[in-house]
Design a protein around this motif. Structure first.
Motif, PDB file in Angstrom:
ATOM      1  N   THR A  15      -1.755  14.775  14.492  1.00 49.62           N
ATOM      2  CA  THR A  15      -2.294  13.546  15.386  1.00 49.62           C
ATOM      3  C   THR A  15      -3.227  12.562  14.409  1.00 49.62           C
ATOM      4  OG1 THR A  15      -1.471  14.371  17.202  1.00 49.62           O
ATOM      5  CG2 THR A  15      -2.746  12.384  17.513  1.00 49.62           C
ATOM      6  N   ALA A  16      -4.187  13.374  14.121  1.00 53.58           N
ATOM      7  CA  ALA A  16      -5.409  12.645  13.675  1.00 53.58           C
ATOM      8  C   ALA A  16      -5.118  12.160  12.243  1.00 53.58           C
ATOM      9  CB  ALA A  16      -6.677  13.654  13.293  1.00 53.58           C
ATOM     10  N   ALA A  17      -4.149  12.897  11.311  1.00 52.76           N
ATOM     11  CA  ALA A  17      -3.698  12.412  10.118  1.00 52.76           C
ATOM     12  C   ALA A  17      -2.743  11.146  10.250  1.00 52.76           C
ATOM     13  CB  ALA A  17      -2.996  13.516   9.370  1.00 52.76           C
ATOM     14  N   PHE A  18      -1.973  11.411  11.388  1.00 53.37           N
ATOM     15  CA  PHE A  18      -0.998  10.410  11.583  1.00 53.37           C
ATOM     16  C   PHE A  18      -1.821   8.893  11.974  1.00 53.37           C
ATOM     17  CE2 PHE A  18       1.512   7.699  14.615  1.00 53.37           C
ATOM     18  CZ  PHE A  18       2.608   7.551  14.050  1.00 53.37           C
ATOM     19  N   MET A  19      -2.759   9.133  12.985  1.00 55.77           N
ATOM     20  CA  MET A  19      -3.609   8.054  13.466  1.00 55.77           C
ATOM     21  C   MET A  19      -4.379   7.410  12.194  1.00 55.77           C
ATOM     22  SD  MET A  19      -2.443   7.560  16.155  1.00 55.77           S
ATOM     23  CE  MET A  19      -3.447   6.111  16.824  1.00 55.77           C
ATOM     24  N   ARG A  20      -4.948   8.210  11.252  1.00 57.86           N
ATOM     25  CA  ARG A  20      -5.618   7.641  10.021  1.00 57.86           C
ATOM     26  C   ARG A  20      -4.545   7.024   9.265  1.00 57.86           C
ATOM     27  NH1 ARG A  20      -7.337  10.784   5.018  1.00 57.86           N
ATOM     28  NH2 ARG A  20      -8.773   9.214   4.008  1.00 57.86           N
ATOM     29  N   TYR A  21      -3.392   7.431   9.073  1.00 58.40           N
ATOM     30  CA  TYR A  21      -2.259   6.736   8.202  1.00 58.40           C
ATOM     31  C   TYR A  21      -1.914   5.285   8.892  1.00 58.40           C
ATOM     32  CZ  TYR A  21       2.271   5.024   7.136  1.00 58.40           C
ATOM     33  OH  TYR A  21       3.372   4.334   6.567  1.00 58.40           O
ATOM     34  N   ASP A  22      -2.013   5.235  10.309  1.00 60.32           N
ATOM     35  CA  ASP A  22      -1.458   4.090  10.763  1.00 60.32           C
ATOM     36  C   ASP A  22      -2.569   3.056  10.844  1.00 60.32           C
ATOM     37  OD1 ASP A  22       0.755   2.910  12.805  1.00 60.32           O
ATOM     38  OD2 ASP A  22      -1.135   2.504  13.898  1.00 60.32           O
ATOM     39  N   ALA A  23      -4.047   3.566  10.850  1.00 65.73           N
ATOM     40  CA  ALA A  23      -4.990   2.761  10.684  1.00 65.73           C
ATOM     41  C   ALA A  23      -4.969   2.029   9.369  1.00 65.73           C
ATOM     42  CB  ALA A  23      -6.394   3.292  11.117  1.00 65.73           C
ATOM     43  N   ALA A  24      -4.877   2.733   8.177  1.00 65.80           N
ATOM     44  CA  ALA A  24      -4.809   2.535   7.128  1.00 65.80           C
ATOM     45  C   ALA A  24      -3.401   1.562   6.768  1.00 65.80           C
ATOM     46  CB  ALA A  24      -4.438   3.589   5.862  1.00 65.80           C
ATOM     47  N   LEU A  25      -2.410   1.817   7.306  1.00 70.89           N
ATOM     48  CA  LEU A  25      -1.316   0.879   7.211  1.00 70.89           C
ATOM     49  C   LEU A  25      -1.403  -0.476   7.935  1.00 70.89           C
ATOM     50  CD1 LEU A  25       1.763   0.724   6.625  1.00 70.89           C
ATOM     51  CD2 LEU A  25       2.204   1.046   9.093  1.00 70.89           C
ATOM     52  N   THR A  26      -1.985  -0.632   8.979  1.00 65.04           N
ATOM     53  CA  THR A  26      -2.394  -1.824   9.636  1.00 65.04           C
ATOM     54  C   THR A  26      -3.581  -2.612   8.808  1.00 65.04           C
ATOM     55  OG1 THR A  26      -3.595  -0.975  11.387  1.00 65.04           O
ATOM     56  CG2 THR A  26      -1.165  -1.070  11.700  1.00 65.04           C
ATOM     57  N   GLY A  27      -4.483  -1.896   8.332  1.00 68.82           N
ATOM     58  CA  GLY A  27      -5.598  -2.386   7.692  1.00 68.82           C
ATOM     59  C   GLY A  27      -5.291  -2.595   6.269  1.00 68.82           C
ATOM     60  N   ASN A  28      -4.175  -2.129   5.749  1.00 69.95           N
ATOM     61  CA  ASN A  28      -3.844  -2.323   4.154  1.00 69.95           C
ATOM     62  C   ASN A  28      -4.835  -1.561   3.476  1.00 69.95           C
ATOM     63  OD1 ASN A  28      -1.862  -3.200   2.402  1.00 69.95           O
ATOM     64  ND2 ASN A  28      -3.369  -4.837   1.605  1.00 69.95           N
ATOM     65  N   ASP A  29      -5.287  -0.542   3.866  1.00 70.97           N
ATOM     66  CA  ASP A  29      -6.255   0.391   3.098  1.00 70.97           C
ATOM     67  C   ASP A  29      -5.257   1.297   2.083  1.00 70.97           C
ATOM     68  OD1 ASP A  29      -7.908   2.170   2.094  1.00 70.97           O
ATOM     69  OD2 ASP A  29      -8.914   2.560   3.775  1.00 70.97           O
ATOM     70  N   VAL A  30      -4.960   0.720   1.098  1.00 70.30           N
ATOM     71  CA  VAL A  30      -4.096   1.308  -0.029  1.00 70.30           C
ATOM     72  C   VAL A  30      -4.431   2.583  -0.439  1.00 70.30           C
ATOM     73  CG1 VAL A  30      -2.823   0.944  -2.168  1.00 70.30           C
ATOM     74  CG2 VAL A  30      -2.986  -0.888  -0.642  1.00 70.30           C
ATOM     75  N   ALA A  31      -5.667   2.628  -0.639  1.00 66.86           N
ATOM     76  CA  ALA A  31      -6.270   3.994  -1.174  1.00 66.86           C
ATOM     77  C   ALA A  31      -5.812   5.192  -0.395  1.00 66.86           C
ATOM     78  CB  ALA A  31      -7.710   3.958  -1.474  1.00 66.86           C
ATOM     79  N   VAL A  32      -6.186   5.036   0.951  1.00 67.78           N
ATOM     80  CA  VAL A  32      -5.895   5.959   1.985  1.00 67.78           C
ATOM     81  C   VAL A  32      -4.543   6.337   2.144  1.00 67.78           C
ATOM     82  CG1 VAL A  32      -6.181   6.681   4.485  1.00 67.78           C
ATOM     83  CG2 VAL A  32      -8.083   5.607   3.309  1.00 67.78           C
ATOM     84  N   LEU A  33      -3.798   5.166   2.126  1.00 73.37           N
ATOM     85  CA  LEU A  33      -2.138   5.570   1.986  1.00 73.37           C
ATOM     86  C   LEU A  33      -1.617   6.293   1.023  1.00 73.37           C
ATOM     87  CD1 LEU A  33      -1.047   1.618   3.102  1.00 73.37           C
ATOM     88  CD2 LEU A  33      -0.980   3.845   4.579  1.00 73.37           C
ATOM     89  N   ASP A  34      -2.279   5.912  -0.332  1.00 73.28           N
ATOM     90  CA  ASP A  34      -1.953   6.653  -1.461  1.00 73.28           C
ATOM     91  C   ASP A  34      -2.435   8.055  -1.200  1.00 73.28           C
ATOM     92  OD1 ASP A  34      -0.885   4.280  -2.752  1.00 73.28           O
ATOM     93  OD2 ASP A  34      -2.518   4.162  -4.131  1.00 73.28           O
ATOM     94  N   GLU A  35      -3.587   8.293  -0.595  1.00 73.63           N
ATOM     95  CA  GLU A  35      -4.036   9.676  -0.454  1.00 73.63           C
ATOM     96  C   GLU A  35      -3.216  10.576   0.498  1.00 73.63           C
ATOM     97  OE1 GLU A  35      -7.483  11.766   2.478  1.00 73.63           O
ATOM     98  OE2 GLU A  35      -8.056   9.846   1.444  1.00 73.63           O
ATOM     99  N   LEU A  36      -2.529   9.771   1.653  1.00 78.69           N
ATOM    100  CA  LEU A  36      -1.822  10.621   2.521  1.00 78.69           C
ATOM    101  C   LEU A  36      -0.464  10.645   2.166  1.00 78.69           C
ATOM    102  CD1 LEU A  36      -3.345   8.960   5.961  1.00 78.69           C
ATOM    103  CD2 LEU A  36      -3.655  11.306   4.708  1.00 78.69           C
ATOM    104  N   PHE A  37       0.190  10.193   0.963  1.00 80.62           N
ATOM    105  CA  PHE A  37       1.216  10.637   0.614  1.00 80.62           C
ATOM    106  C   PHE A  37       1.272  11.591  -0.432  1.00 80.62           C
ATOM    107  CE2 PHE A  37       2.926   7.093   2.933  1.00 80.62           C
ATOM    108  CZ  PHE A  37       4.280   7.196   3.196  1.00 80.62           C
ATOM    109  N   TRP A  38       2.070  12.606  -0.486  1.00 81.68           N
ATOM    110  CA  TRP A  38       2.021  13.857  -1.351  1.00 81.68           C
ATOM    111  C   TRP A  38       2.189  12.995  -3.073  1.00 81.68           C
ATOM    112  CZ3 TRP A  38       6.490  17.322  -2.418  1.00 81.68           C
ATOM    113  CH2 TRP A  38       6.226  18.573  -3.345  1.00 81.68           C
TER     114      TRP A  38
END
Length: 127
Positions: A15-38
């Motif tokens: 859940t924490a990882a998913f919410m981190r993803y969602d915050a990065a998605l809506t905030g366009n934090d590409v570095a975190v999005l890249d980190e969270l995809f394998w």
């Protein structure tokens, strides 16, 4: 041997990882999005208008997409864990000015570097 489903501590981690993803998605934090995809050629993301096969294709898409209008409201989010290292996260979402309801699904895998998305799908239902 029966798999342990929805161990509370594992659900909390995903859940924490998913919410981190969602915050990065809506905030366009590409570095975190890249980190969270394998980071692997086997990773895939089927989007509303694109089929992205491999981490590099997903990363290129993220870098090129518009950074406006990404805010959304989540509903009916379901996170299910299977044992300690595998999970799915499914949610519906709405966006301001969009009549269609979106759907998103992730497959998460615990790797040595942490929880990573190994497959994702996004679609919009007809209005």
């Amino acid at each position: 041997m029966e798999q342990e489903i929805n161990l509370p501590e594992v659900v909390a981690e995903v859940t924490a990882a998913f919410m981190r993803y969602d915050a990065a998605l809506t905030g366009n934090d590409v570095a975190v999005l890249d980190e969270l995809f394998w980071n692997n050629p086997a990773t895939l993301r089927y989007g509303v208008g694109e089929n992205l096969l491999g981490y590099e294709a997903i990363r290129a898409f993220r870098l090129a997409r518009p950074s406006k209008g990404l805010e959304r409201d989540l509903m009916n989010t379901v996170i299910t864990t299977y044992g300690r290292d595998f999970a799915t996260a499914n949610t519906e979402f709405t966006r301001k000015g969009e009549a269609r309801i979106g759907r998103q699904s992730h497959t998460w895998l615990r790797l040595p570097q942490g929880w990573r998305i190994v497959a994702a799908h996004v679609s919009l239902m007809a209005a």
